[in-house]
Scaffold this motif. Structure first.
Motif, mmCIF file in Angstrom:
data_model
loop_
_atom_site.group_PDB
_atom_site.id
_atom_site.type_symbol
_atom_site.label_atom_id
_atom_site.label_comp_id
_atom_site.label_asym_id
_atom_site.label_seq_id
_atom_site.Cartn_x
_atom_site.Cartn_y
_atom_site.Cartn_z
ATOM 1 N N LYS A 123 0.842 -1.195 0.000
ATOM 2 C CA LYS A 123 0.000 0.000 0.000
ATOM 3 C C LYS A 123 0.875 1.242 0.000
ATOM 4 C CE LYS A 123 -4.322 -0.873 1.775
ATOM 5 N NZ LYS A 123 -4.863 -1.566 2.908
ATOM 6 N N ARG A 124 0.737 2.067 -1.016
ATOM 7 C CA ARG A 124 1.478 3.322 -1.006
ATOM 8 C C ARG A 124 0.533 4.504 -1.193
ATOM 9 N NH1 ARG A 124 3.779 7.076 0.820
ATOM 10 N NH2 ARG A 124 5.135 8.433 -0.375
ATOM 11 N N THR A 125 -0.309 4.460 -2.239
ATOM 12 C CA THR A 125 -1.163 5.613 -2.532
ATOM 13 C C THR A 125 -2.547 5.450 -1.920
ATOM 14 O OG1 THR A 125 -1.856 4.543 -4.582
ATOM 15 C CG2 THR A 125 -0.015 6.092 -4.721
ATOM 16 N N GLY A 126 -2.927 4.222 -1.583
ATOM 17 C CA GLY A 126 -4.267 3.967 -1.058
ATOM 18 C C GLY A 126 -5.347 3.949 -2.129
ATOM 19 N N GLN A 127 -4.945 3.999 -3.393
ATOM 20 C CA GLN A 127 -5.968 3.985 -4.455
ATOM 21 C C GLN A 127 -6.599 2.596 -4.552
ATOM 22 O OE1 GLN A 127 -2.474 4.823 -7.080
ATOM 23 N NE2 GLN A 127 -3.929 4.173 -8.657
ATOM 24 N N LYS A 128 -7.809 2.567 -5.106
ATOM 25 C CA LYS A 128 -8.544 1.307 -5.206
ATOM 26 C C LYS A 128 -7.900 0.415 -6.258
ATOM 27 C CE LYS A 128 -13.218 0.114 -5.389
ATOM 28 N NZ LYS A 128 -13.709 -0.543 -4.211
ATOM 29 N N VAL A 129 -7.764 -0.860 -5.923
ATOM 30 C CA VAL A 129 -7.218 -1.791 -6.910
ATOM 31 C C VAL A 129 -8.068 -3.053 -6.948
ATOM 32 C CG1 VAL A 129 -4.828 -1.000 -6.675
ATOM 33 C CG2 VAL A 129 -5.635 -2.842 -5.212
ATOM 34 N N ALA A 130 -8.064 -3.708 -8.106
ATOM 35 C CA ALA A 130 -8.777 -4.984 -8.227
ATOM 36 C C ALA A 130 -7.936 -6.070 -7.559
ATOM 37 C CB ALA A 130 -8.987 -5.307 -9.700
ATOM 38 N N PHE A 131 -8.588 -7.036 -6.975
ATOM 39 C CA PHE A 131 -7.861 -8.122 -6.315
ATOM 40 C C PHE A 131 -8.352 -9.460 -6.813
ATOM 41 C CE2 PHE A 131 -5.062 -8.469 -2.518
ATOM 42 C CZ PHE A 131 -4.380 -7.283 -2.734
ATOM 43 N N MET A 132 -7.428 -10.323 -7.172
ATOM 44 C CA MET A 132 -7.830 -11.654 -7.607
ATOM 45 C C MET A 132 -7.538 -12.607 -6.452
ATOM 46 S SD MET A 132 -6.472 -13.920 -10.755
ATOM 47 C CE MET A 132 -7.119 -13.037 -12.156
ATOM 48 N N GLU A 133 -8.572 -13.200 -5.941
ATOM 49 C CA GLU A 133 -8.411 -14.073 -4.775
ATOM 50 C C GLU A 133 -7.419 -15.189 -5.081
ATOM 51 O OE1 GLU A 133 -11.398 -15.875 -1.714
ATOM 52 O OE2 GLU A 133 -12.328 -14.252 -2.900
ATOM 53 N N ASP A 134 -6.760 -15.675 -4.078
ATOM 54 C CA ASP A 134 -5.732 -16.712 -4.194
ATOM 55 C C ASP A 134 -4.427 -16.201 -4.796
ATOM 56 O OD1 ASP A 134 -7.490 -18.476 -3.131
ATOM 57 O OD2 ASP A 134 -8.150 -19.264 -5.072
ATOM 58 N N ARG A 135 -4.523 -15.319 -5.789
ATOM 59 C CA ARG A 135 -3.295 -14.848 -6.428
ATOM 60 C C ARG A 135 -2.727 -13.607 -5.726
ATOM 61 N NH1 ARG A 135 -3.442 -11.826 -12.145
ATOM 62 N NH2 ARG A 135 -4.034 -10.194 -10.680
ATOM 63 N N ASP A 136 -3.584 -12.647 -5.406
ATOM 64 C CA ASP A 136 -3.105 -11.356 -4.897
ATOM 65 C C ASP A 136 -3.110 -11.315 -3.363
ATOM 66 O OD1 ASP A 136 -3.146 -10.922 -7.566
ATOM 67 O OD2 ASP A 136 -4.718 -9.398 -7.561
ATOM 68 N N VAL A 137 -2.083 -10.760 -2.803
ATOM 69 C CA VAL A 137 -1.974 -10.643 -1.335
ATOM 70 C C VAL A 137 -1.450 -9.258 -0.979
ATOM 71 C CG1 VAL A 137 -1.368 -12.183 0.572
ATOM 72 C CG2 VAL A 137 -0.462 -12.666 -1.717
ATOM 73 N N TRP A 138 -1.999 -8.670 0.066
ATOM 74 C CA TRP A 138 -1.426 -7.423 0.595
ATOM 75 C C TRP A 138 -0.204 -7.768 1.427
ATOM 76 C CZ3 TRP A 138 -2.688 -2.880 -1.264
ATOM 77 C CH2 TRP A 138 -3.967 -2.674 -1.785
#
Ligand code: 7RM
Length: 645
Positions: A207-222
């Motif tokens: 997280k840097r800008t806090g802008q909204k992003v799409a997330f693909m479950e299983d693949r994407d992690v914060w």
């Protein structure tokens, strides 16, 4: 500080030793590092194969040489100072101990996500501390990092991720640069849709800008989720000297970028040693390199060289002119920077703002100024020397390449007498050769030709990722037994080297290296473009500008200007804003030889504004095309048609 040269006599002595007994010389430097198992052979090489190995059978981890080796004396010394884009945001300072902890936790997190020694991890981040931490965490566990400059766009990213076969991508929601925000995660998503990069299992998002992003479950992690419950106890992976440390892509004369592979031990020894000596870094100094870590300069002289030497290194997120043209000088004053390293294009851009940005700023901490990325013209050299260095700081004009890993031709600050626009003398261990048109090495002074290197140095790239043949063809086939740099050079009556620029189809725009073929490929993807040719031309600020000659089928709505704008947009989207043409000329055809080769020297001449003296044009298929391009007939014709409509 160990291995530091302090006098001209000392330099000449070390240089001679490095040439007459290279193995003894480099061995004595390498011995000052921390080895899990010492090497038993210094060098094996063959430039014809080509095959180069340094410090054979040694075992080590580069991060132990940054952290464990320094921990006793430098625990509480700042290792990394991070200055944010927005001067109102607070800076971050990491001591050696703090950075060590961050790196180990990050390393354990990578392990928890299944990343292992030899896996490739693409890092596509803005200039935030996590970029440095992620690189070092990869190195800690033996994963091979491949940093992609955050200014690259969809296709450029997709090509690199695919070529590297990355298992993970580390990115951010977005990045700040001056007044702009770059939607990094969105670009990654688009890149993933466009390529079959099924090697990628996870995308880690910071997280840097806090802008909204799409997330693909299983693949994407914060990142913050991934770090939960991760401990900092971590034993560094055991690496062989020649194990790859990282891949970094660079442009060449063909369309496809090459992934240069750098080794662990050789790169470590070379970046650390060159850093200390060229910049004459002393304990307690603060070093600031304004490059982006997405380029080799940032890898070697923001991250590895300084940290290996136990230095304090400054990393700046923003641009030279945000919020105003005095920002670099604010940073110098704020952190009492002692060595400042930047590119001629930044100097030329700042020159345009005059003296005002210096007013009231204290630059007295500066001791050394560095320049890199392109030839520095005399005017810029003097301005840098007189106004930034206040006529008391030596300038080191450092010539090197992604391929060389570290600086190759350069003065040692305050030791080697300098001459404006000259990179001066080869660094310790570097043996240049100047080749003439017949492919023979020219000895003596006052000669000019193509620059080669005839003996290996520890920092050199070992191969092109996945394509050793290409490594051989690009660098070792023009001159048998020599590494060919792609640059022209002059050696003057004092034996000093002046770099003249690229002799191939690579252009250098604001210190960024771009292949003309790469830009042409992007332009040609535009639906109305038939073909194109791109050349560089002299540009006051950028060094070289991009001039594109474009053949169109027809024009869409918007006419001549409309198509030029949409071609520029297409290039921005495919490669990135750095590759956007400065000038486009629509033409009916390109000057080609009967065998179909584009005669670029004619186009270069036209781009410079030339109208005659094109040399031998007898091999042209249609000599008439040259006049038509000069007269801009194609655009005139289109404009007439437009008016009729
Ligand atoms: C470090 C870096 C490499 C190309 C190289 C040259 C040009 C770099 C100088 C220079 C004149 C310099 N790596 N170049 N430094 N030309 N004087 N001091 O820039 O791989 O991105 O570019 O840059 O043409 O071949 S790079």
């Amino acid at each position: 500080m160990t291995n530091k040269i302090t006098t001209l006599g000392g330099f000449i002595y070390e240089y001679q030793k490095s040439v007459s007994h290279p193995e003894d010389f480099w061995s004595s430097i390498a011995e000052t590092f921390y080895w899990q198992k010492k090497f038993d052979k210094v060098l094996e090489w063959d430039f014809e194969k080509p095959d180069v190995k340094w410090f054979l059978n040694g075992k080590l981890n580069i991060t132990e040489n940054i952290f464990e080796r320094h921990m006793f004396e430098r625990k509480n010394q700042p290792a990394l100072i991070w200055e944010p884009n927005n001067p109102k945001e607070k800076e971050k300072v990491y001591t050696y101990k703090e950075l060590y902890d961050e790196v180990r936790v990050f390393a354990n997190m990578l392990l928890s996500k299944g990343i292992r020694k030899g896996d490739r991890v693409v890092i596509y981040l803005p200039m935030i501390p996590e970029l440095t931490i992620a690189m070092l965490a990869c190195a800690r566990i033996g994963a091979i990092h491949s940093v992609i400059f955050a200014g690259f766009s969809v296709n450029a990213v997709a090509d690199r991720v695919k070529d590297a076969g990355a298992k993970m991508i580390i990115t951010a929601d977005g990045g700040y640069r001056g007044t702009k925000t770059i939607p990094l995660k969105e670009i990654i998503d688009e890149a993933m849709d466009n390529c079959d990069c099924n090697s990628v299992k996870n995308i880690l998002v910071i997280k840097r800008t806090g802008q909204k992003v799409a997330f693909m479950e299983d693949r994407d992690v914060w990142l913050e989720d991934a770090l939960k419950g991760i401990s900092k106890e971590n034993d560094a992976e055991v690496m062989e000297s020649e194990d790859p440390l990282f891949i970094l892509y660079t442009s060449g004369s063909t369309g496809q970028p090459k992934g240069l592979v750098h080794s662990t031990a050789g790169y470590m020894v070379y970046t650390s040693y060159s850093f200390k000596n060229i910049f004459q870094y002393s304990d307690g100094d603060v070093f600031f390199c304004s490059a982006d870590i997405g380029w080799i300069t940032g890898h070697s002289y923001i991250v590895y060289g300084p940290l290996l030497a136990g230095a304090t290194t400054v990393m700046y997120e923003g641009t030279p002119t945000y919020p105003d043209a005095g920002r670099f000088w604010d940073i110098v004053e704020k952190y009492k920077v002692n060595q400042f390293y930047t590119a001629p294009t930044a100097i030329r851009a700042l020159m345009g703002y005059g003296q005002k940005p210096f007013e009231g700023k204290d630059l007295s901490s500066l001791k050394v100024l560095g320049s890199v990325g392109e030839p520095i013209n005399e005017e810029a050299w003097h301005w840098y020397h007189d106004f930034v260095g206040q006529s008391r700081c030596p300038i080191v004009d450092t010539w090197w390449q992604t391929e060389t890993g570290g600086i190759m031709i350069s003065p040692l600050a305050g030791i080697t007498p300098t001459k404006p626009a000259y990179a001066t003398l080869p660094f310790v261990g570097v043996q240049p050769a100047i080749m003439n048109g017949d492919g023979k090495e020219q000895s003596g002074k006052s000669v000019e030709g193509n620059l080669c290197i005839k003996f290996p140095w520890p920092g050199m790239a070992r191969t092109v990722w996945g394509d050793h043949k290409r490594y051989k063809k690009t660098y070792f086939s023009q001159y048998k037994g020599y590494y060919f740099t792609g640059d022209g050079v002059k050696r003057d009556e004092d034996g000093y080297y002046r770099i003249l620029g690229r002799v191939d189809d690579v252009i250098n725009v604001s210190g960024h290296r771009l292949g003309t073929a790469e830009i042409e490929n992007a332009i040609n993807e535009h639906p109305l473009v038939v073909e194109s040719a791109v050349v560089g031309y002299p540009h006051k600020v950028k060094g070289q500008g991009i001039f594109a000659f474009v053949v169109c089928q027809e024009l869409s709505t918007g006419g001549v200007e409309g198509i030029k704008t949409s071609v520029k947009k297409a290039v921005e989207k495919i490669i990135g804003p750095i590759a956007r043409p400065d000038e486009i000329r629509l033409v009916e055809g390109l000057p080609k030889t009967r065998s179909g080769k584009i005669m670029r020297r004619i186009l270069r001449k036209i781009a410079e504004g030339g109208t005659k003296d094109f040399g031998d044009t007898t091999t042209l298929l249609d000599p008439g095309i040259v006049d038509s391009i000069i007269e801009n007939e194609c655009e005139k014709k289109y404009q007439k048609k437009d008016k009729k409509k």
